[in-house]
Write an enzyme that holds these catalytic residues in place. Structure first.
Site, PDB file in Angstrom:
ATOM      1  N   MET A  36      90.647  70.766  49.208  1.00  0.00           N
ATOM      2  CA  MET A  36      91.505  70.112  48.222  1.00  0.00           C
ATOM      3  C   MET A  36      90.800  70.065  46.868  1.00  0.00           C
ATOM      4  O   MET A  36      89.591  69.975  46.804  1.00  0.00           O
ATOM      5  CB  MET A  36      91.789  68.682  48.685  1.00  0.00           C
ATOM      6  CG  MET A  36      93.109  68.153  48.201  1.00  0.00           C
ATOM      7  SD  MET A  36      93.256  66.412  48.547  1.00  0.00           S
ATOM      8  CE  MET A  36      94.550  66.402  49.746  1.00  0.00           C
ATOM      9  N   CYS A  37      91.545  70.164  45.806  1.00  0.00           N
ATOM     10  CA  CYS A  37      91.022  70.003  44.453  1.00  0.00           C
ATOM     11  C   CYS A  37      92.181  69.516  43.587  1.00  0.00           C
ATOM     12  O   CYS A  37      93.329  69.558  44.021  1.00  0.00           O
ATOM     13  CB  CYS A  37      90.526  71.324  43.854  1.00  0.00           C
ATOM     14  SG  CYS A  37      89.021  71.964  44.611  1.00  0.00           S
TER      15      CYS A  37
END
Lengths: 301, 227
Positions: free
Chosen positions: A1-2
């Site tokens: 995730m980012c």
């Protein structure tokens, strides 16, 4: 995730407030990326014949004044510079290639984070809020800005592995996702003369765009080729001297939301990051389509 | 009517207050202010409540809903009404991907467009979308109905089982084992009822029906001997 965030101002009156508007957007994406954060801000342009570099050295006490003096005395280059926390911004009257060559030989441990006439890339390991404060994001002025909060998956949590990645003059890339063919692609790009600092998959995407642009592609053509050659998941935001572009892969499992008003175009991984923008309640808000890119640039207005 | 302002209360406090109505209902009408794209708003409800969310919601809004009637006056992020059991969820704006994923029952109405994977692995829910839907919608859909008044993206109904899909506009492509099927009187009747329940004014005769050709591995009785 980012997390990814971007803000492009249509109304020049807001340019003095871009940092203040952008800071809460970056911090809102902390849950998606608490490891590292960074941003590329465009503004404070240098004139023709000049280049602006964002430089960093592993030693926080590095003597930037000495470097500037050597450039002036040994290379007779006209320049001005200032330090912003861990980086130094050099504005030099010189050709990019000559400057790069000199730095590679005479100051090999100085890392070039960005090169252009407008761009400054600022990034570090740590919480987005800390990084925004270190670099005094709130007080910054500019025409557009893109940022990234990182939750590392494919490579180590280091400053070098954080985003944005420079992809050429005034160009940079931020990425949410993971590429599955980055090892093979990195080897292929190395043979084409592209160099890499890390084992990071997003850096390969940046290197790929650099290579395509060197081959003479327009940004649009480079992105079209990227859709064919990059395998994996991605939402990209690409900063250019005049604006930014957003592109999602055909599977489109990495989120993105866009918002537009008369004053700005904003992009974020999640709507939460847009809620502090003025007039967002009445903005046009939509999800970008898969395998489609969206470009906003000053010249196209 | 009770109002909860998410600028002052947390999502946990909101959801706990709504869950507390499950054993004894003391307040049927609820209004949620300042959702600001937060995730998990009004999840896991288990009572005949009317909940109005005033603004855009984030991921998994009204997930696992049972009995309640939730209206979002804005857009929603991914997974709206995922695993809903009963009740209704109505989104006035657009929905992101995986709307109504795995939902077993109830009615999900999206007045705008829905993104990719709408109704993925749906298990009995009825979904009515006034706009268009994205790619891979109804992937492995097992039962229920999916009504689309606009267009459908690539690979509609891939590897599906018994969902009834009705699309008025264009279908970009059909997924593996999904075919167009004859629209018989009972389907017009079913679609008329679905449109009425969703409050959507469309002519049922203008829709096409899609379903499973039942040709994949699981449909072949000969393969039962493998077990």
């Amino acid at each position: 995730m980012c997390g990814i965030v971007g803000l492009y101002l249509k109304n020049p009156e807001l340019e003095s407030r871009i940092g203040e508007l952008f800071k809460p957007m970056l911090i809102a994406m902390t849950e998606r990326g608490p490891d590292s954060a960074g941003f590329a801000i465009y503004g404070d342009e240098v004139g023709d014949g000049w280049v602006k570099l964002t430089l960093r050295h592993p030693d926080a006490e590095y003597d930037w004044e000495a470097l500037a003096t050597r450039l002036k005395n040994e290379q007779q280059m006209e320049l001005s510079w200032f330090q912003n926390a861990s980086v130094a911004v050099f504005k030099v009257r010189a050709e990019e290639a000559a400057l790069r060559e000199w730095l590679a030989e005479e100051a090999a441990d100085v890392l070039i984070l960005s090169v252009g006439q407008s761009i400054e890339i600022l990034k570090e390991v740590g919480l987005p809020e800390k990084i925004a404060e270190n670099f005094n994001l709130e007080g910054m002025k500019g025409s557009h800005i893109i940022g990234h909060t990182r939750m590392a998956t494919e490579s180590a949590v280091t400053m070098e592995g954080s985003h944005p990645f420079s992809t050429g003059m005034d160009l940079c890339l931020v990425h949410n996702g993971s590429l599955s063919n980055h090892n093979r692609l990195r080897d292929a790009l190395k043979r084409e003369g592209i160099s890499f600092e890390t084992q990071n998959d997003s850096e390969v995407a940046a290197g790929y765009l650099t290579w395509r642009l060197q081959k003479g592609d327009s940004l649009k053509e480079a992105l079209e080729h990227a859709l064919e050659d990059l395998d994996g998941f991605f939402t990209f935001t690409i900063g250019t001297r005049d604006g930014f572009a957003v592109m999602r892969d055909p599977i489109a499992c990495k989120p993105a939301v866009l918002a537009e008003t008369d004053d700005y175009v904003a992009m974020a991984s999640e709507y939460q990051a847009l809620t502090t923008l003025p007039g967002i309640e009445n903005a046009k808000v939509w999800e970008p389509e898969p395998a489609t890119f969206y470009v906003w640039e000053r010249s196209s207005n | 009517m009770k109002t909860i302002d998410l600028a002052e209360s947390s999502i946990r406090e909101l959801n706990q207050a709504l869950h507390d109505q499950a054993t004894e209902c003391t307040e049927r009408e609820w209004e949620v202010l300042n959702p600001k794209g937060q995730h998990n708003i009004a999840c896991g409800l288990d009572q005949n409540l009317a909940v109005d969310i005033q603004g855009h919601a984030g991921y998994f809004c009204a997930g696992m809903n049972k009995k309640a009637h939730v209206v979002v006056h804005g857009n929603v992020g991914q997974g709206v009404a995922e695993n809903m059991m009963s009740g209704t969820v109505r989104v006035k704006g657009d929905a992101s991907q995986a709307a109504g994923a795995t939902a077993h029952g109830g009615l999900l109405v999206i007045e705008g467009n829905a993104g990719a994977r709408c109704g993925i692995s749906m298990k009995g829910v009825d979904i009515v979308v006034k706009g268009s839907i994205g790619h891979m919608s109804c992937f492995m859909g097992q039962s229920g109905s999916l009504v689309v008044c606009g267009d459908a993206g690539e690979a509609l109904g891939d590897s599906m089982y018994e969902v009834h899909i009705y699309v008025k506009g264009e279908v970009k492509s059909l997924g593996a084992d999904c075919i167009e099927k004859e629209m018989r009187a009972e389907h017009i009747e079913e679609l008329t009822d679905l449109l009425n329940r969703a409050g959507v004014d469309e002519d049922p005769a203008s829709f096409k029906r899609y379903g499973s050709a039942r040709q994949l591995y699981n449909f072949k009785v000969d393969n039962a001997s493998a077990y």
